[in-house]
Design an enzyme around this catalytic site. Sequence first.
Site, PDB file in Angstrom:
ATOM      1  N   CYS A  27      -8.549   4.573  -0.019  1.00 57.61           N
ATOM      2  CA  CYS A  27      -9.714   4.907  -0.846  1.00 57.61           C
ATOM      3  C   CYS A  27      -9.300   5.472  -2.210  1.00 57.61           C
ATOM      4  O   CYS A  27     -10.095   5.474  -3.141  1.00 57.61           O
ATOM      5  CB  CYS A  27     -10.639   5.872  -0.115  1.00 57.61           C
ATOM      6  N   HIS A  63       8.174   6.647  -6.535  1.00 55.01           N
ATOM      7  CA  HIS A  63       6.711   6.670  -6.453  1.00 55.01           C
ATOM      8  C   HIS A  63       6.255   6.525  -5.002  1.00 55.01           C
ATOM      9  O   HIS A  63       5.414   7.292  -4.528  1.00 55.01           O
ATOM     10  CB  HIS A  63       6.116   5.558  -7.323  1.00 55.01           C
TER      11      HIS A  63
END
Lengths: 261, 368
Positions: free
Chosen positions: B45, B93
């Site tokens: 999300c 990352h």
Amino acid sequence: MDRYLLILSTLCFLAAVARTTIAFRARTFARGRFNFFAIAAGFVFQSAFLSIRGHEVGRCPLTNLFEVFVFLAWSVALIYMLVGPAYRLSLMGAFTAPLVVLLQGFALLAPIDVRHPSRVPPNPWLEFHASMSLIAYGVFALACIAGVMYLVQERQLKTRQLHSIFYHLPPLTELFAAITRLLWWGFALYTLGLVSGFFVGQPLPRVQILCAFGVWILYAAILNGRHLRWFAPRRVAALCIGGFAAALTLLWGITFSAQLH
Amino acid sequence: MKVFCVGLSHHTANVETRERFGRSIETECRLRDNGCAEALVLDTCNRVEVYAAADRLIPTDEIVKCVARNFDHNISTDRATFYRYEDGDCAQHLFRVTSGLDSMVVGETEVLGQAKKAYEAARASGAAGPYLHRLFQRAFRVAKQVRSNTHITRGAVSVGSVAAELAGKIFGDLKKCSVLLLGAGEASERTARALVSRGVANLQVSNRSAERARELADLVRGSVVPFDRWFEHCQTVDILITSVSVEAPLLTCQNFQAVAARRASAPLFIIDIAVPRNVEPAVNELESVYLYDMDALQLVAQQALTMRRQQVGAAEEIISEHVAGFCAALARGVQPRGSVEHQASDEGVQHSSDAQFGESYRTATPTP
């Protein structure tokens, strides 16, 4: 030689204190094995010291104030190792180590290691009386430490300022249950020590008897207040701290008067 | 072969932009058609990210087109919201993402599960090969190490979980606790559910509308207490949750004195989630009473978040070590043909789930 063992023991406890202090300052305190192993190593050196001293004096090494303080520190470490894991009080090590360092540090630095000019003849009742009383003091010391932990947590809950230590402390109700159990154990052991004092076969100074009864009445009052729910848990925790401080002062008085005697 | 990541997240795009992108059945095929030897889409999300390995430079625009929900969508307006990381930066990352450092709520662990699912799906479809295998296995190990060696996941950060955590700190085992819900609003329900998830079994609901009280009681398997009798029940409960809409406090120091006397110093945890408040703030000063209103609960959540953020430095150190390790492994090169076993031993895979991943990869991946 025996003093070196005591110094080594103190250094082990000091390592536990240093590690805890650094972790708290860095806000990275985590329960680990280091404290337990440092305390265990300190306990082994303490035991070795007491064993050597016991052989030297030919009886339980409680012949002067120095030995009394070391024996008390040993009792505190012993009780911690017995009850700490059982009552999920592993954090107690972080609080126990400073108390042991204080007791042993004082014993090492103060000029109180005065040897008896003549060998004190062994008296099993007297030794039982003294050792039981000191182990009871060890239990009261742990109750005092648990009291400190209770008050720290209670304060944080009341003020809503939760520090990293908060997450390591046992729940309040469990901590209070542990305090109550420790008080009962300490009281039972102390009563045993007190009663055995009547069988030592030699007259004891009145002030010593009064001090001993003073400690007994103090803890009886705390337990009675707890049992009848006169005292709230916070008050019981505070009384454990005050009670132990008073008991330690009276112990000093008892030992000091015994030495004069 | 280059390993790279192209994506957007809550840091770079609002929800309107984020919802225009995502993983579909054809996404990985499109990525392969565009030249990616291996590709994986992490779609949550808060982020949509493509992790891929390719032996030539594939423009970001090409990748972005592949994850657009509408394939013909003009991506020029969204270009600035996408980021791109390559090799070491890509690994860093991903390690930050799986460790929860890049999440909206620092330290949340849900993203790790989502990354594992995404990897599993890509592995099953054959879209993930040895490069992504190595990258993701290491990412899962990093996340585990960060969680174990730092306090990044410590402390509750939502109002409901804070209330449940505090209850646990006061009472220990919540199975024996009794809870009275005064008011049956949504906030009450959420808090009650958080407590039920921690083991609370004895719940009572009291509400002006008896019908709504019954509804909530059925939902949390509790019982109903008539609204005119809630005060008597305060004498016996351990946790009181109040959320009644009233102008004046229902519980004051004065009327609580009678209750306190009968409780004999038993701790009472009051969660006052009503605005205006149902409980007079001075009640917190009473012996063995712990009162938390919305501000207090949010303060605790904030403190936990601050504590988590203080752990970011330590987590970054762990990540840096692993990035260096990954770059070194990448420089040595990955041999796709039957080399996964070596990769696993190279990287010292110890965790059983990692080993399982390695094993399943070996059995499922067709040898080129």
